[in-house]
Design an enzyme around this catalytic site. Sequence first.
Site: not given
Ligand SMILES: Cc1cc2nc3c(=O)[nH]c(=O)nc-3n(C[C@H](O)[C@H](O)[C@H](O)COP(=O)(O)OP(=O)(O)OC[C@H]3O[C@@H](n4cnc5c(N)ncnc54)[C@H](O)[C@@H]3O)c2cc1C
Length: 391
Positions: A143, A352, A375, A377
């Site tokens: 992600g 509430g 896009e 976090t």
């Molecule tokens: C409703 C929705 C729509 C989406 N639409 C799209 C889309 O159209 N196309 C697409 O490709 N993706 C899409 N996504 C995916 C989205 O971009 C990812 O969920 C997001 O980038 C986070 O990746 P992850 O969920 O794997 O979290 P992870 O990467 O596993 O992160 C988990 C936690 O660890 C933290 N973390 C990770 N690495 C680090 C670091 N180096 N330093 C500090 N903290 C860190 C993160 O900030 C987060 O808090 C969508 C997600 C949702 C929920």
Amino acid sequence: MPSSTLHPAASQHSFHLSEDQQQLRDLIRKFAAREIAPHVMEWDEASEFPAAVVKQLGEMGLMGIIFPEEYGGSGLGYTDYMMAVEELSSVDGSIGIIVASHNSLCTNHIFTAGNEQQRRRYIPKLASGQWLGAWGLTESSSGSDAAGARTTAVRQGDNWVLNGNKIFITNGHYADVAVVIAVTDKSAGTHGLSAFVVEKGTPGFRPGRKENKLGLRASDTSELIFEDCVIPGENLVGKEGEGFIDSLRILDGGRISIAALSLGIARGAYEAALRYVKERRQFGKAIADFQGIQWKLADMATQLDAARLLTLRAAAMKDAGEKTTLASSMAKLHASEVAVRICDEAVQLHGGYGFIKDYPVEKFYRDVKLCTIGEGTSEIQRLVIAREILK
Ligand SMILES: Cc1cc2nc3c(=O)[nH]c(=O)nc-3n(C[C@H](O)[C@H](O)[C@H](O)COP(=O)(O)OP(=O)(O)OC[C@H]3O[C@@H](n4cnc5c(N)ncnc54)[C@H](O)[C@@H]3O)c2cc1C
């Protein structure tokens, strides 16, 4: 400046909307009030994708807002785009994210990195809303670390064969076209990923699991599955090995739209709270008369405008052709974080009643959380900002 939050005195500055922008905003506002607002809760409850509205948005030019007229787009800029996403999202963030991922992710990837033949084949259909677009970067094991993708694309004669899964893809189930990032050379790191355009109905390509979400429930978030999916060689978008690097450029624009999504949702919640505090009476007076409430409103309005100014700067820089990596991440980080706080406070101001579904703040509160995640976090935005300022 598109703001109902600014005091009139504060609007005497250079951030005025042009007459065309005012007209566009009024058009969107009227459309949203008529075609979206009455259905918001029913779509949310049923997780119903508002396909008919998406078609209407196409007819209004909002599915191709940032693309030149010669490709069937509206020929407008990111400032207009930001305003449109904010306006739609102030009524329903689901519509905002559908428009955002279609315009600045899928279509813009083809427009920015694609060749003339690809532009001519895809942009007019996408810009008119005849086709819906999705953009697939995220996978279950990658992600934030998107370069760790595992989906592969292997050359086979003149074709490419795709295998793997993308998850959390906005519009995934309904998309006619998806731009997906896949590994073409595992040994080349970030220069070993390439982008491909895949059309709905291609054998071996199908949408998978549709997510059941906390918020933005009328938008579709789905898995994309590729099983020996054969696509023609000409479906490579951009140069081989440059798909991830191009994706980062695409996200520079996309993050402006998530900032606008944040602004819209936060403004919707703020305006609902502003109405409510004038009506709700406790201790013999409107709760708006208590200074404790007024300070909350003052903070909400100030945070909202500060977020809008950052977003506007990023959009203006994008329109001027400047690199916006830093400005986009700052806008996205700040707008999304304050939007979460504003929606939280809007629920609090409703007491509430904020916790029940008869009042709109309950849904804004759920919807807004995506903004600090999608896009990139907030943590990843801080990483990008730090990298840029330490250069
Ligand atoms: C409703 C929705 C729509 C989406 N639409 C799209 C889309 O159209 N196309 C697409 O490709 N993706 C899409 N996504 C995916 C989205 O971009 C990812 O969920 C997001 O980038 C986070 O990746 P992850 O969920 O794997 O979290 P992870 O990467 O596993 O992160 C988990 C936690 O660890 C933290 N973390 C990770 N690495 C680090 C670091 N180096 N330093 C500090 N903290 C860190 C993160 O900030 C987060 O808090 C969508 C997600 C949702 C929920």
